[in-house]
Motif scaffolding. Structure first.
Motif, mmCIF file in Angstrom:
data_model
loop_
_atom_site.group_PDB
_atom_site.id
_atom_site.type_symbol
_atom_site.label_atom_id
_atom_site.label_comp_id
_atom_site.label_asym_id
_atom_site.label_seq_id
_atom_site.Cartn_x
_atom_site.Cartn_y
_atom_site.Cartn_z
ATOM 1 N N UNK A 134 0.827 -1.212 0.000
ATOM 2 C CA UNK A 134 0.000 0.000 0.000
ATOM 3 C C UNK A 134 0.857 1.257 0.000
ATOM 4 N N UNK A 135 1.968 1.238 0.719
ATOM 5 C CA UNK A 135 2.851 2.409 0.760
ATOM 6 C C UNK A 135 3.544 2.597 -0.587
ATOM 7 N N UNK A 136 3.990 1.519 -1.188
ATOM 8 C CA UNK A 136 4.659 1.595 -2.479
ATOM 9 C C UNK A 136 3.700 2.083 -3.567
ATOM 10 N N UNK A 137 2.453 1.643 -3.502
ATOM 11 C CA UNK A 137 1.453 2.106 -4.471
ATOM 12 C C UNK A 137 1.177 3.594 -4.277
ATOM 13 N N UNK A 138 1.141 4.044 -3.033
ATOM 14 C CA UNK A 138 0.914 5.456 -2.753
ATOM 15 C C UNK A 138 2.061 6.305 -3.294
ATOM 16 N N UNK A 139 3.272 5.790 -3.173
ATOM 17 C CA UNK A 139 4.431 6.503 -3.723
ATOM 18 C C UNK A 139 4.297 6.639 -5.244
ATOM 19 N N UNK A 140 3.905 5.559 -5.908
ATOM 20 C CA UNK A 140 3.713 5.589 -7.359
ATOM 21 C C UNK A 140 2.613 6.569 -7.742
ATOM 22 N N UNK A 141 1.533 6.601 -6.979
ATOM 23 C CA UNK A 141 0.449 7.541 -7.239
ATOM 24 C C UNK A 141 0.936 8.991 -7.113
ATOM 25 N N UNK A 142 1.823 9.236 -6.140
ATOM 26 C CA UNK A 142 2.376 10.574 -5.961
ATOM 27 C C UNK A 142 3.246 10.961 -7.158
ATOM 28 N N UNK A 143 4.005 10.010 -7.671
ATOM 29 C CA UNK A 143 4.834 10.259 -8.860
ATOM 30 C C UNK A 143 3.951 10.652 -10.035
ATOM 31 N N UNK A 144 2.872 9.927 -10.229
ATOM 32 C CA UNK A 144 1.956 10.207 -11.346
ATOM 33 C C UNK A 144 1.276 11.561 -11.164
ATOM 34 N N UNK A 145 0.922 11.891 -9.927
ATOM 35 C CA UNK A 145 0.291 13.189 -9.671
ATOM 36 C C UNK A 145 1.263 14.327 -9.953
ATOM 37 N N UNK A 146 2.542 14.121 -9.636
ATOM 38 C CA UNK A 146 3.544 15.155 -9.873
ATOM 39 C C UNK A 146 3.795 15.359 -11.360
ATOM 40 N N UNK A 147 3.621 14.299 -12.152
ATOM 41 C CA UNK A 147 3.788 14.414 -13.604
ATOM 42 C C UNK A 147 2.767 13.508 -14.283
ATOM 43 N N UNK A 148 1.528 13.993 -14.420
ATOM 44 C CA UNK A 148 0.450 13.161 -14.991
ATOM 45 C C UNK A 148 0.648 12.815 -16.460
ATOM 46 N N UNK A 149 1.596 13.470 -17.133
ATOM 47 C CA UNK A 149 1.822 13.169 -18.548
ATOM 48 C C UNK A 149 2.621 11.885 -18.741
ATOM 49 N N UNK A 150 3.226 11.376 -17.673
ATOM 50 C CA UNK A 150 4.009 10.148 -17.783
ATOM 51 C C UNK A 150 3.098 8.953 -18.036
ATOM 52 N N UNK A 151 3.423 8.174 -19.044
ATOM 53 C CA UNK A 151 2.682 6.947 -19.333
ATOM 54 C C UNK A 151 3.105 5.864 -18.336
ATOM 55 N N UNK A 152 2.253 4.882 -18.095
ATOM 56 C CA UNK A 152 2.589 3.810 -17.150
ATOM 57 C C UNK A 152 3.929 3.137 -17.443
#
Length: 225
Positions: A134-152
């Motif tokens: 859950x913590x690792x997923x939250x970190x990934x979600x934060x990365x995506x929020x910081x740069x939403x243009x990044x593809x998976x």
């Protein structure tokens, strides 16, 4: 005669020091029991096997680090506008806080995590990714929020490149500090290393896709293969 808790603590302390200094593969249970002043049966009684002992050593730190990291990430995620550097900065307070948990805790933790990956401890990676999913997923979600243009796919590769840089730095933090002192006359602390590492990692994950886009195969090339 030492109690069960005292014996278990001695084993963990001895294993922690030896694992950090010599790695997991090159540290035998007999070396650990010799340093701890206990017999092999004590290790088997308290931990069962070496893999379980390795996880127990890391768990002491992770159980302190991960909840604090989760708190920092949750506080960050409520903000409307965050940067990639903000995301990586979430790790600083939990990491440095390990120095109050155990003597030189941050440095030892960095070495142990680094050893866990450079020694190809697959069971340890499985333990971390499942127990703290859950913590690792939250970190990934934060990365995506910081740069939403990044593809998976970009996130996947960039976080793995990040992991490689972090692991090397973690495993070599003592040696790197000694080199910096000898070559540049700077006495480098764990905090100094973290402060240098955060903007570097943030810039890498946040970089424009550029040529990276051309590496993604088109639908036609997939069907042709």
């Amino acid at each position: 005669m030492a109690g069960k808790g005292e014996t278990k603590g001695k084993i963990l302390d001895a294993a922690e020091q030896l694992f950090a200094e010599h790695g997991f593969k090159d540290t035998s249970l007999r070396t650990i029991t010799s340093k701890a002043g206990v017999n092999l049966a004590s290790v088997n009684y308290h931990f069962g096997d070496k893999k379980s002992l390795v996880r127990a050593v890391l768990a002491r730190y992770l159980e302190e680090f991960m909840p604090l990291l989760e708190q920092e990430l949750k506080l960050l995620m409520v903000k409307d506008d965050i940067s990639m550097e903000d995301v990586f900065a979430c790790t600083k307070k939990p990491l440095l806080g390990l120095d109050t948990f155990r003597r030189h805790g941050a440095s030892v933790f960095m070495q142990l995590i680094g050893r866990g990956y450079t020694d190809v401890q697959g069971h340890l990676r499985w333990f971390i990714t499942t127990r703290y999913d859950s913590v690792l997923k939250l970190f990934t979600q934060a990365v995506i929020k910081a740069n939403p243009s990044l593809k998976p796919e970009h996130v996947f590769w960039r976080l793995h490149f990040t992991l490689g840089a972090v692991i090397f730095t973690m495993a070599s933090n003592v040696a790197l500090s000694e080199i910096a002192e000898n070559d540049f006359g700077h006495n480098v602390s764990t905090e100094d290393i973290v402060d240098r590492l955060i903007p570097y990692l943030a810039a890498g994950v946040d970089a424009p896709a550029g040529k990276e886009l051309s590496l993604v195969p088109s639908d036609s090339s997939r069907s042709a293969g």
